[in-house]
Design an enzyme around this catalytic site. Sequence first.
Site, short mmCIF file in Angstrom:
data_model
loop_
_atom_site.label_atom_id
_atom_site.label_comp_id
_atom_site.label_asym_id
_atom_site.label_seq_id
_atom_site.Cartn_x
_atom_site.Cartn_y
_atom_site.Cartn_z
N TYR A 46 17.33 -44.86 112.08
CA TYR A 46 17.50 -46.03 112.96
C TYR A 46 16.22 -46.88 113.00
O TYR A 46 16.28 -48.10 113.13
CB TYR A 46 17.92 -45.60 114.36
N LYS A 55 26.25 -41.55 110.06
CA LYS A 55 24.99 -41.68 109.34
C LYS A 55 24.28 -40.32 109.32
O LYS A 55 24.52 -39.53 110.23
CB LYS A 55 24.08 -42.75 109.93
P1 NAD Z 1 26.91 -30.93 116.10
O1 NAD Z 1 26.21 -29.77 115.54
O2 NAD Z 1 26.99 -31.04 117.57
O3 NAD Z 1 28.40 -31.00 115.52
C1 NAD Z 1 28.68 -30.71 114.20
C2 NAD Z 1 30.14 -30.34 114.06
O4 NAD Z 1 30.36 -29.95 112.71
C3 NAD Z 1 30.53 -29.15 114.94
O5 NAD Z 1 31.83 -29.37 115.43
C4 NAD Z 1 30.58 -27.99 113.98
O6 NAD Z 1 31.56 -27.04 114.34
C5 NAD Z 1 31.00 -28.67 112.68
N1 NAD Z 1 30.57 -27.96 111.47
C6 NAD Z 1 31.34 -27.80 110.40
N2 NAD Z 1 30.69 -27.11 109.45
C7 NAD Z 1 29.48 -26.82 109.93
C8 NAD Z 1 28.37 -26.11 109.41
N3 NAD Z 1 28.40 -25.57 108.18
N4 NAD Z 1 27.28 -26.00 110.18
C9 NAD Z 1 27.23 -26.55 111.41
N5 NAD Z 1 28.27 -27.23 111.98
C10 NAD Z 1 29.38 -27.37 111.24
O7 NAD Z 1 26.22 -32.21 115.45
P2 NAD Z 1 26.33 -33.71 115.95
O8 NAD Z 1 25.13 -34.05 116.73
O9 NAD Z 1 27.65 -33.93 116.56
O10 NAD Z 1 26.19 -34.50 114.55
C11 NAD Z 1 27.29 -34.63 113.67
C12 NAD Z 1 27.09 -35.88 112.80
O11 NAD Z 1 27.01 -37.01 113.63
C13 NAD Z 1 25.81 -35.88 111.98
O12 NAD Z 1 26.06 -36.49 110.75
C14 NAD Z 1 24.86 -36.73 112.77
O13 NAD Z 1 23.90 -37.40 111.96
C15 NAD Z 1 25.81 -37.73 113.38
N6 NAD Z 1 25.32 -38.27 114.64
C16 NAD Z 1 25.27 -39.61 114.77
C17 NAD Z 1 24.79 -40.17 115.93
C18 NAD Z 1 24.74 -41.66 116.08
O14 NAD Z 1 24.05 -42.14 116.97
N7 NAD Z 1 25.46 -42.41 115.25
C19 NAD Z 1 24.37 -39.34 116.97
C20 NAD Z 1 24.45 -37.96 116.80
C21 NAD Z 1 24.93 -37.43 115.63
#
Ligand code: NAD
Length: 413
Positions: free
Chosen positions: A256, A167
């Site tokens: 959420y 999401k």
């Molecule tokens: P994060 O920044 O920790 O991870 C992002 C990943 O994407 C990294 O591995 C990064 O290397 C990669 N990436 C690829 N291209 C990128 C770019 N151009 N810029 C930045 N990073 C890039 O983020 P996250 O917290 O893991 O979130 C990732 C996804 O998961 C998002 O869509 C977020 O909304 C979702 N999320 C959902 C929940 C949930 O409760 N369902 C919780 C956290 C995150």
Amino acid sequence: MDGAGISRRGFIGQARDTAVVALAAAGAAGSVLAQTGGGAGGSVVARGRPMPDGVSLPSSPLRPKRQDSVGYAVVGLGDYALNQMMPRFSRSERSHIAALVSGNPEKLRRVGDAYGVPADARYSYEHYERIAADTRIDAVYIVLPSGLHAEYAVRAFAAGKHVLCEKPMALNSADCERMIAAGERANRRLMIAYRVHFEPHNMEAMALMRRQAAGNIRFVRTEQLSRTDPKSRPAENWRIDRALAGGGPLEDFGIYGLQAALYLTGEMPEAITATTFQPRNDPRFAQVFASVASHLRFPSGAIAQLMTSYDSDGSNIAHVRGDTGALIMDPATGYEGHKMRLEGRESRDFSLGDPTVQFARQLDNFSDAVRDNATIRTPGAMGLRDVRLIEAIYAAAGTGSVVRLSPDGRMRR
Ligand code: NAD
């Protein structure tokens, strides 16, 4: 809580495309988010980032439990993938990690070795299309920054894979519609990873409200709040980069609160008013909103007040007030530690077991859909519905007037 660890994220992000998502100032009332098509076709690109903080990798590789286990390619090895979802595959009955997609070769090697993913099942973003020929991969799990979801989902469908997408589904409804159409064309399933639909307290809350345990619902109040590190800048944090995050907190964790208002009332809103705040001279909020507050009126007369912010003391609550009682969820939609109390005719505190089962149960719902055509609890249509409502909230804030909605969440003209 989703997004609460923003200050911990140490990667260097640069992708930005002002043509993809434009924030246009709309006077003192705040800003309107004018979206002209993000994701595929935009110039936001996937890039490798360093390993996030606090990752603990498994000491022995995970093995599928069943022969008909669904093989997932995890696309994006960031904080949520590595610290929450990937370790939870071990608790899933029918899901295993078959492949990895990342732009960071060192991360691919370390994570691949720890999870027992063969070297020839580790893909770079440049070679993403090669997953098409890999029969070990049934589905992709997209856990990239939100502005990249649509592109990587459409390309996965073109490669013949099923898609479990984090999401928000995408940053605008046109991209959501494109994702759904691509899935239908490819005859593949699409699920949005709204884990709370598999979390015991939220599931019980839905059942309680359905049987009117607090009477007729009059008010719902939700807060999804956290404080972004004051030193954070868009170049270092995709969550405050509009091309990757849209308007910011509402798409990230405010979604959420929006979801809770819908599944607790069991209704779609018919009218919305909203306010956004984007302070001047704060580099954190050069591109995204600091705070978004909205009022939703439902056909029954119930009213929801939703608050979300990247610049507030933390909170994660959902409160319902009915005409004979109340439901208090605090924390409401996090990873664990849920607390829930019903007050009124049947007052009680709920202790419903381990909330972290939500991760594996979500995976298994999708695996059952892939293998047995099971009903998906959180399908693409739900993701589209929510993104339409987010667009309506920004439209209401931008114009300062009431936005009226059709039952499918489209704005009435
Ligand atoms: P994060 O920044 O920790 O991870 C992002 C990943 O994407 C990294 O591995 C990064 O290397 C990669 N990436 C690829 N291209 C990128 C770019 N151009 N810029 C930045 N990073 C890039 O983020 P996250 O917290 O893991 O979130 C990732 C996804 O998961 C998002 O869509 C977020 O909304 C979702 N999320 C959902 C929940 C949930 O409760 N369902 C919780 C956290 C995150």
